[in-house]
Design a protein around this motif. Structure first.
Motif, PDB file in Angstrom:
ATOM      1  N   TYR A  48      31.608  44.273  53.607  1.00 16.21           N
ATOM      2  CA  TYR A  48      32.387  43.061  53.393  1.00 16.21           C
ATOM      3  C   TYR A  48      31.979  42.034  54.437  1.00 16.21           C
ATOM      4  CZ  TYR A  48      35.749  45.149  50.120  1.00 16.21           C
ATOM      5  OH  TYR A  48      36.356  45.726  49.037  1.00 16.21           O
ATOM      6  N   PHE A  83      40.341  40.971  48.289  1.00  9.11           N
ATOM      7  CA  PHE A  83      41.244  40.605  49.377  1.00  9.11           C
ATOM      8  C   PHE A  83      41.749  39.179  49.270  1.00  9.11           C
ATOM      9  CE2 PHE A  83      41.206  44.041  52.524  1.00  9.11           C
ATOM     10  CZ  PHE A  83      40.258  44.860  51.958  1.00  9.11           C
ATOM     11  N   LEU A 113      38.375  38.712  53.277  1.00 11.74           N
ATOM     12  CA  LEU A 113      37.183  39.549  53.189  1.00 11.74           C
ATOM     13  C   LEU A 113      36.569  39.421  51.809  1.00 11.74           C
ATOM     14  CD1 LEU A 113      38.878  42.575  54.871  1.00 11.74           C
ATOM     15  CD2 LEU A 113      36.849  41.477  55.774  1.00 11.74           C
ATOM     16  N   LEU A 122      40.471  51.802  51.934  1.00  9.48           N
ATOM     17  CA  LEU A 122      39.251  51.580  52.675  1.00  9.48           C
ATOM     18  C   LEU A 122      39.441  51.834  54.157  1.00  9.48           C
ATOM     19  CD1 LEU A 122      38.212  48.272  50.931  1.00  9.48           C
ATOM     20  CD2 LEU A 122      37.021  50.438  50.745  1.00  9.48           C
ATOM     21  N   GLY A 130      42.327  60.911  45.923  1.00 11.38           N
ATOM     22  CA  GLY A 130      43.629  60.865  46.566  1.00 11.38           C
ATOM     23  C   GLY A 130      43.896  59.553  47.271  1.00 11.38           C
ATOM     24  N   LEU A 175      33.562  40.923  49.249  1.00 13.86           N
ATOM     25  CA  LEU A 175      32.658  42.056  49.048  1.00 13.86           C
ATOM     26  C   LEU A 175      31.220  41.565  48.915  1.00 13.86           C
ATOM     27  CD1 LEU A 175      32.419  45.142  48.489  1.00 13.86           C
ATOM     28  CD2 LEU A 175      32.566  44.574  46.054  1.00 13.86           C
ATOM     29  N   TYR A 187      47.252  46.824  48.171  1.00 14.55           N
ATOM     30  CA  TYR A 187      47.063  47.450  49.477  1.00 14.55           C
ATOM     31  C   TYR A 187      47.405  46.424  50.556  1.00 14.55           C
ATOM     32  CZ  TYR A 187      43.845  49.949  46.380  1.00 14.55           C
ATOM     33  OH  TYR A 187      43.285  50.614  45.310  1.00 14.55           O
ATOM     34  N   ARG A 238      51.657  54.870  46.814  1.00 16.33           N
ATOM     35  CA  ARG A 238      50.549  55.765  46.472  1.00 16.33           C
ATOM     36  C   ARG A 238      49.933  56.420  47.711  1.00 16.33           C
ATOM     37  NH1 ARG A 238      46.950  55.810  41.955  1.00 16.33           N
ATOM     38  NH2 ARG A 238      45.559  57.583  42.294  1.00 16.33           N
ATOM     39  N   ALA A 239      49.796  55.644  48.748  1.00 15.25           N
ATOM     40  CA  ALA A 239      49.190  56.170  49.973  1.00 15.25           C
ATOM     41  C   ALA A 239      49.738  55.409  51.166  1.00 15.25           C
ATOM     42  CB  ALA A 239      47.668  56.049  49.919  1.00 15.25           C
ATOM     43  N   GLY A 267      38.612  55.577  37.566  1.00 16.62           N
ATOM     44  CA  GLY A 267      37.402  55.787  38.352  1.00 16.62           C
ATOM     45  C   GLY A 267      37.462  54.745  39.446  1.00 16.62           C
ATOM     46  N   PHE A 268      36.452  54.682  40.275  1.00 17.67           N
ATOM     47  CA  PHE A 268      36.631  53.806  41.411  1.00 17.67           C
ATOM     48  C   PHE A 268      36.501  52.328  41.059  1.00 17.67           C
ATOM     49  CE2 PHE A 268      37.312  52.723  45.564  1.00 17.67           C
ATOM     50  CZ  PHE A 268      36.575  51.591  45.794  1.00 17.67           C
ATOM     51  N   THR A 269      37.301  51.529  41.687  1.00 20.38           N
ATOM     52  CA  THR A 269      37.153  50.076  41.610  1.00 20.38           C
ATOM     53  C   THR A 269      37.239  49.515  43.024  1.00 20.38           C
ATOM     54  OG1 THR A 269      39.525  49.722  41.371  1.00 20.38           O
ATOM     55  CG2 THR A 269      38.243  49.936  39.362  1.00 20.38           C
ATOM     56  N   GLU A 270      36.578  48.431  43.259  1.00 18.10           N
ATOM     57  CA  GLU A 270      36.651  47.852  44.600  1.00 18.10           C
ATOM     58  C   GLU A 270      37.909  47.019  44.730  1.00 18.10           C
ATOM     59  OE1 GLU A 270      34.097  46.850  42.508  1.00 18.10           O
ATOM     60  OE2 GLU A 270      33.818  44.684  42.672  1.00 18.10           O
ATOM     61  N   ALA A 271      38.259  46.734  45.954  1.00 19.35           N
ATOM     62  CA  ALA A 271      39.449  45.948  46.253  1.00 19.35           C
ATOM     63  C   ALA A 271      39.061  44.502  46.536  1.00 19.35           C
ATOM     64  CB  ALA A 271      40.174  46.538  47.456  1.00 19.35           C
ATOM     65  N   ASP A 308      43.312  52.439  37.758  1.00 18.52           N
ATOM     66  CA  ASP A 308      42.483  53.512  38.247  1.00 18.52           C
ATOM     67  C   ASP A 308      41.793  54.262  37.114  1.00 18.52           C
ATOM     68  OD1 ASP A 308      43.108  56.422  40.356  1.00 18.52           O
ATOM     69  OD2 ASP A 308      41.299  55.372  39.780  1.00 18.52           O
ATOM     70  N   PHE A 343      30.767  50.386  51.354  1.00 19.92           N
ATOM     71  CA  PHE A 343      30.898  48.957  51.100  1.00 19.92           C
ATOM     72  C   PHE A 343      30.491  48.158  52.340  1.00 19.92           C
ATOM     73  CE2 PHE A 343      33.589  49.706  47.414  1.00 19.92           C
ATOM     74  CZ  PHE A 343      34.133  50.934  47.716  1.00 19.92           C
ATOM     75  N   TYR A 396      32.301  56.555  48.965  1.00 24.50           N
ATOM     76  CA  TYR A 396      31.902  55.252  48.463  1.00 24.50           C
ATOM     77  C   TYR A 396      31.685  54.357  49.681  1.00 24.50           C
ATOM     78  CZ  TYR A 396      33.804  56.879  43.994  1.00 24.50           C
ATOM     79  OH  TYR A 396      34.070  57.587  42.855  1.00 24.50           O
ATOM     80  N   GLN A 415      41.756  56.626  46.625  1.00 24.45           N
ATOM     81  CA  GLN A 415      40.803  55.648  46.108  1.00 24.45           C
ATOM     82  C   GLN A 415      41.269  54.251  46.404  1.00 24.45           C
ATOM     83  OE1 GLN A 415      39.900  56.164  42.020  1.00 24.45           O
ATOM     84  NE2 GLN A 415      38.337  57.671  42.399  1.00 24.45           N
ATOM     85  N   LYS A 425      28.223  47.267  47.237  1.00 28.09           N
ATOM     86  CA  LYS A 425      28.849  48.585  47.298  1.00 28.09           C
ATOM     87  C   LYS A 425      27.891  49.636  46.769  1.00 28.09           C
ATOM     88  CE  LYS A 425      30.939  48.240  42.718  1.00 28.09           C
ATOM     89  NZ  LYS A 425      32.178  48.326  41.908  1.00 28.09           N
TER      90      LYS A 425
END
Lengths: 116, 114
Positions: free
Chosen positions: A36, B105, A44, A104, A99, A46, B33, B55-56, B99-103, B97, A34, A32, A101, A49
């Motif tokens: 910004y 800020f 930031l 960024l 994993g 967007l 995030y 999660r990550a 499917g994809f979603t943008e973040a 979640d 993007f 994906y 998503q 995308k």
């Protein structure tokens, strides 16, 4: 690991001129993509995308970007620069595999200056 | 306005100290995030929480930790601070979640370690 390269840390254009900010990604599987924008002392925002579908993506403030798989690129353009476009622009990618998503990975940024 | 709120906006503290940065995500967003923006490293992903669970993990130092609370706000704790920790810390949130979603800020917390 994914990486993003933005060519040119500083770009200067005249008001009314074409804006072209370059971005290349490293993954063999298209991620994906993007763009910004960060105005001074701001967060930031967007711009646009690409996730799937049409490879030419239109965003806010007259910006657009084209995904080119063969070139692993996602360059940002605007036909006519405005003084208010002066800001720092970040290209970012995110893996499609689920994993990470939303995790960024950003390029180093390109600072755009617009001369009157 | 992205709907993501970060406090405080600015923080000045001494080396060796500990600070807590707070983030309230957009209404309904389950993922939070944390990113660090510095002149030499650029924007780096630190850590992600989803509905209260880690999660990550990215390039987060062991001196740093985070958590997400039941009301979904998140805190980033930075301890034993060093001069090099001076940076802009961003929080971002994204929707459930599906499917994809943008973040989206927040405006960031500027941390200065002196």
């Amino acid at each position: 690991a994914q990486s993003v390269t933005q060519l040119g840390s500083h770009v200067s254009v005249s008001e009314g001129a074409l804006v072209l900010l370059r971005c290349n990604y490293s993954s063999s599987v298209p991620p994906y993509l993007f763009w910004y924008v960060q105005y001074p002392n701001q967060g930031l925002q967007l711009l646009l995308k690409y996730t799937t579908g049409a490879t030419l993506v239109k965003g806010i403030n007259g910006f657009e970007a084209e995904f080119k798989k063969s070139e692993t690129s996602f360059h940002l353009t605007k036909p006519s620069a405005h003084m208010s476009d002066a800001a720092e622009y970040f290209c970012a990618v995110s893996d499609r595999d689920g994993g990470s998503q939303g995790n960024l990975i950003f390029g180093k940024g390109t600072k755009l200056s617009v001369k009157p | 306005d992205s709907g993501v709120t970060q406090t405080p906006k600015h923080l000045i503290t001494a080396t060796g100290q500990r600070v807590t940065l707070r983030c309230s995500p957009r209404s309904g967003d389950l993922s939070v995030y944390w990113y660090q923006q510095s002149l030499d490293q650029g924007l780096q992903f630190l850590i992600q929480y989803y509905n209260g669970e880690e999660r990550a993990k990215g390039n987060i130092l062991e001196r740093f930790s985070a958590q997400q609370f039941p009301d979904l706000h998140s805190e980033l704790n930075l301890s034993s601070l060093e001069l090099g920790d001076s940076a802009l810390y961003f929080c971002a949130s994204s929707a459930r979640d599906r499917g994809f979603t943008e973040a989206f800020f927040g405006q960031g917390t500027r941390l200065t370690v002196v």
